[in-house]
Design a protein around this motif. Structure first.
Motif, short mmCIF file in Angstrom:
data_model
loop_
_atom_site.label_atom_id
_atom_site.label_comp_id
_atom_site.label_asym_id
_atom_site.label_seq_id
_atom_site.Cartn_x
_atom_site.Cartn_y
_atom_site.Cartn_z
N UNK A 1 38.66 45.52 51.29
CA UNK A 1 37.36 45.73 51.93
C UNK A 1 36.26 45.95 50.89
N UNK A 2 36.56 46.72 49.86
CA UNK A 2 35.57 46.96 48.80
C UNK A 2 35.25 45.66 48.08
N UNK A 3 36.26 44.86 47.79
CA UNK A 3 36.04 43.58 47.11
C UNK A 3 35.21 42.63 47.98
N UNK A 4 35.46 42.60 49.26
CA UNK A 4 34.69 41.75 50.16
C UNK A 4 33.24 42.21 50.24
N UNK A 5 33.02 43.51 50.25
CA UNK A 5 31.67 44.06 50.30
C UNK A 5 30.90 43.71 49.02
N UNK A 6 31.57 43.81 47.87
CA UNK A 6 30.93 43.47 46.60
C UNK A 6 30.60 41.98 46.55
N UNK A 7 31.50 41.14 47.03
CA UNK A 7 31.25 39.71 47.05
C UNK A 7 30.06 39.39 47.96
N UNK A 8 29.94 40.07 49.08
CA UNK A 8 28.81 39.86 49.99
C UNK A 8 27.49 40.27 49.33
N UNK A 9 27.51 41.37 48.59
CA UNK A 9 26.31 41.83 47.89
C UNK A 9 25.89 40.80 46.84
N UNK A 10 26.85 40.25 46.09
CA UNK A 10 26.53 39.24 45.08
C UNK A 10 25.99 37.97 45.72
N UNK A 11 26.52 37.60 46.88
CA UNK A 11 26.03 36.43 47.59
C UNK A 11 24.57 36.63 48.00
N UNK A 12 24.26 37.81 48.54
CA UNK A 12 22.88 38.09 48.96
C UNK A 12 21.93 38.08 47.75
N UNK A 13 22.41 38.58 46.62
CA UNK A 13 21.59 38.58 45.40
C UNK A 13 21.31 37.16 44.95
N UNK A 14 22.33 36.29 44.96
CA UNK A 14 22.13 34.90 44.58
C UNK A 14 21.16 34.20 45.52
N UNK A 15 21.26 34.48 46.82
CA UNK A 15 20.33 33.89 47.78
C UNK A 15 18.90 34.34 47.50
N UNK A 16 18.73 35.61 47.15
CA UNK A 16 17.39 36.13 46.88
C UNK A 16 16.79 35.45 45.65
N UNK A 17 17.56 35.29 44.59
CA UNK A 17 17.02 34.64 43.39
C UNK A 17 16.79 33.16 43.62
N UNK A 18 17.59 32.52 44.47
CA UNK A 18 17.34 31.13 44.82
C UNK A 18 16.02 31.00 45.58
N UNK A 19 15.75 31.91 46.48
CA UNK A 19 14.48 31.90 47.22
C UNK A 19 13.32 32.19 46.28
N UNK A 20 13.50 33.14 45.35
CA UNK A 20 12.43 33.50 44.41
C UNK A 20 12.07 32.32 43.52
N UNK A 21 13.02 31.45 43.24
CA UNK A 21 12.74 30.28 42.42
C UNK A 21 11.88 29.26 43.15
N UNK A 22 11.80 29.35 44.49
CA UNK A 22 11.05 28.38 45.27
C UNK A 22 9.63 28.83 45.58
N UNK A 23 9.30 30.10 45.35
CA UNK A 23 7.96 30.59 45.66
C UNK A 23 7.15 30.74 44.38
N UNK A 24 5.84 30.78 44.53
CA UNK A 24 4.95 30.92 43.37
C UNK A 24 5.04 32.36 42.86
#
Length: 137
Positions: A31-54
């Motif tokens: 469960x801890x490993x799955x939670x950490x993986x989910x947090x990393x996924x959300x972080x990657x999504x955020x930086x991907x979105x940040x790369x698309x905005x000014x």
């Protein structure tokens, strides 16, 4: 298939202990490993979105005990990963916006870390020698 007999004996003998061990340690660790993986996924999504905005950047905040990555454009909140139930300006009210990381800085850190790992494993373009490290080349 001569291994089936010994394997079956071990399963019968150690199966109950293995289940108890899984319930006590394995399941919480998974469960801890799955939670950490989910947090990393959300972080990657955020930086991907940040790369698309000014002038995109990402700031990490804690909301309800969970990490939330807020994407900023020109210092204004755009989106939160994972989505939260409060308004973004309220979430950012007490945040230090100077801690926000731009998507370019994030990518530069990732590349630098990847190169360092490759060199430590000896897979880079060449191993660093002591003279390279001294001169910074």
């Amino acid at each position: 298939m001569s291994w089936i007999g010994p394997a079956a004996k071990k399963a019968v003998k150690y199966g109950p202990q293995a289940k108890i061990a899984w319930d006590k340690a394995g399941r919480p660790a998974a469960e801890i490993a799955a939670k950490k993986a989910q947090t990393q996924l959300q972080r990657r999504k955020a930086f991907a979105k940040a790369a698309t905005v000014v002038e995109g950047s990402v700031i990490r905040l804690i909301h309800a005990g969970e990490p939330v990555h807020v994407v900023l454009a020109h210092g204004e909140p755009v989106e939160a990963y994972p989505p939260v139930d409060v308004e973004l300006p309220v979430l950012l009210k007490d945040a230090d916006l100077t801690a926000a990381v731009t998507s370019e800085d994030h990518e530069a850190r990732r590349v630098k870390a990847r190169v360092a790992r490759a060199r430590s494993r000896g897979r880079g373009r060449g191993r660093l020698t002591s003279s390279d490290e001294a001169t910074g080349d």
